[in-house]
Design an enzyme around this catalytic site. Structure first.
Site, PDB file in Angstrom:
ATOM      1  N   ASP A 182       0.916  -1.355   0.017  1.00  0.00           N
ATOM      2  CA  ASP A 182       0.081  -0.058   0.101  1.00  0.00           C
ATOM      3  C   ASP A 182       0.887   1.237  -0.045  1.00  0.00           C
ATOM      4  O   ASP A 182       1.725   1.286   0.815  1.00  0.00           O
ATOM      5  CB  ASP A 182      -0.908   0.087   1.110  1.00  0.00           C
ATOM      6  CG  ASP A 182      -1.841   0.970   1.294  1.00  0.00           C
ATOM      7  OD1 ASP A 182      -3.051   0.784   0.475  1.00  0.00           O
ATOM      8  OD2 ASP A 182      -1.597   2.299   1.470  1.00  0.00           O
ATOM      9  N   ASP A 225      -4.262   2.245  -4.562  1.00  0.00           N
ATOM     10  CA  ASP A 225      -3.013   2.513  -4.424  1.00  0.00           C
ATOM     11  C   ASP A 225      -2.549   1.086  -4.030  1.00  0.00           C
ATOM     12  O   ASP A 225      -1.279   1.052  -3.231  1.00  0.00           O
ATOM     13  CB  ASP A 225      -2.270   3.688  -3.835  1.00  0.00           C
ATOM     14  CG  ASP A 225      -2.968   3.685  -2.482  1.00  0.00           C
ATOM     15  OD1 ASP A 225      -3.933   2.830  -2.085  1.00  0.00           O
ATOM     16  OD2 ASP A 225      -2.464   4.337  -1.625  1.00  0.00           O
TER      17      ASP A 225
END
Length: 410
Positions: A182, A225
């Site tokens: 992440d 993301d």
């Protein structure tokens, strides 16, 4: 070397899989009658020869008899599909049978032609349509299995690859590592520099992650993301660490995008098969918990899953459920602490203090729940309730003709 006539027409390479020399010659003559295209035919007589040709020959289309010396029926279609997954296949058979035709198309052929009922124009049209249908089919497969921004596998394809990887690991007695990555501060970068810069940063991140793993490993984009990496043939943490460290170091490097120098990092959570899960859902859940722990410890870090994280996650989930229920059921209350004048001893104001009357734990101070309200996005709603409730209390005191006083909200 193409002659002048060939250069003026569209050239297509045809793999003709036909054991009958007479039928093969007939197909060649039909293709030569096409004036708008030039068909360059490579002829083989068995399925095995066709499969071996796949190593160094990529045709534009395959024309194949259904029954060959070493293969019959839809097995021919299946084998050619396996060896030439991206090449359109047209079956040319002596069987004038609707059921056989349907089975062939369901097995993967783009069309089915019956020998003796074909002319050059019809064959050309069928080939052209078969190529276009295969192109559309491959595009639909790509859309269903690959992320459109980064061209990485998506969650659907990741699930298929994990299933295959776990099956191989089970047979070999080896392990599989599942990583969730992440990107830190991505929302901040996206909001500050715009979505176009954010998209380009994701593309760059995908390329860097891919460059730091082996060809047989899978890198997928889960959404936003968040990325996933599947590492096969690893059984211990020490085998995974070099890959993680390379990825983190690569993503920590400054990226220049459209004149902007962008500095980001990534937090990584790792789950191991079979210790932490037996399928994709379990492994992703464990890796996600580990990633959350890594992010809580600071940016640009990694964390392997530990069973204590599951207990912590269950506690967080229970707290979130309890706090949401507390908001819905008005379990919060304010207590008022008087503020005295030291000289006169009179009450000159009060401080409103938030308390939670938990049905299971009793009266709790903010120490036990403020962090949870912030984490679960409830702090603004509760904060508005506190201000509204304190103001209503002041109004009631005024209506009781009490001496006006100030109120502080904590």
């Amino acid at each position: 070397m193409l002659d002048k006539g060939e250069e003026e027409h569209e050239v297509r390479d045809v793999l003709l899989v036909e054991d009958s020399l007479i039928d093969a010659q007939l197909m060649r003559r039909l293709l030569r009658r096409v004036t708008s295209s030039y068909y360059r035919v490579t002829h083989v007589r068995t399925l095995n020869d066709a499969v071996l040709s796949a190593e160094d020959f990529v045709p534009d289309v395959i024309l194949a008899d259904l029954n060959l010396p070493d293969s019959r029926g839809t097995q021919t279609v299946a084998s050619l599909q396996t060896s030439y997954p991206d090449i359109p296949l047209v079956i040319v058979s002596a069987w004038e049978d609707e059921a056989v035709s349907l089975r062939s198309v369901k097995a993967g052929a783009q069309d089915y032609l019956v020998k003796g009922h074909i002319d050059g124009a019809n064959l050309h049209r069928v080939i052209r349509y078969a190529i276009e249908r295969k192109r559309t089919e491959l595009e639909l497969v790509r859309l269903a299995h690959f992320d459109q921004l980064t061209s990485l596998p998506n969650r659907t394809l990741l699930r298929e690859r994990v299933d295959h990887a776990l099956a191989r690991a089970m047979r070999a007695g080896s392990g599989v590592a599942t990583l969730i990555l992440d990107m830190d501060r991505f929302k901040e970068i996206n909001d500050m520099l715009g979505h176009e810069i954010g998209d380009k940063l994701l593309i760059e991140a995908a390329q860097r992650i891919r460059a730091n793993v082996r060809d047989q490993d899978t890198v997928a984009r889960l959404g936003g993301d968040e990325f996933a990496v599947l590492l096969e043939g690893v059984s211990e943490a020490k085998e995974v660490l070099p890959v993680i460290e390379r990825i983190i170091a690569s993503l920590n490097e400054v990226t220049t995008i459209d004149g902007h120098e962008v500095k980001s990092s990534t937090s990584v959570g790792i789950a191991m098969y079979p210790e932490n899960g037996n399928d994709l859902s379990e492994l992703l859940r464990a890796a996600d918990l580990a990633m959350y722990q890594a992010k809580s410890s600071g940016r640009g870090r990694y964390q392997f899953f530990a069973s204590a994280m599951q207990e912590e996650a269950q506690s967080r989930h229970a707290l979130e459920w309890a706090l949401r229920r507390a908001v819905e059921r008005n379990e919060f209350e304010l207590v008022y602490q008087p503020q005295l004048c030291l000289r006169t001893g009179t009450v000159i104001g009060v401080e409103a203090l938030l308390r939670w009357m938990s049905p299971t734990r009793g009266l709790l101070t903010p120490y036990h729940f403020i962090a949870g309200l912030e984490e679960f996005g409830l702090i603004n709603e509760v904060g508005e309730w506190v201000l509204r409730t304190a103001c209503e209390q002041i109004r009631r005191w005024h209506q009781m003709d009490l001496v006006p006083m100030r109120i502080a909200v904590n």
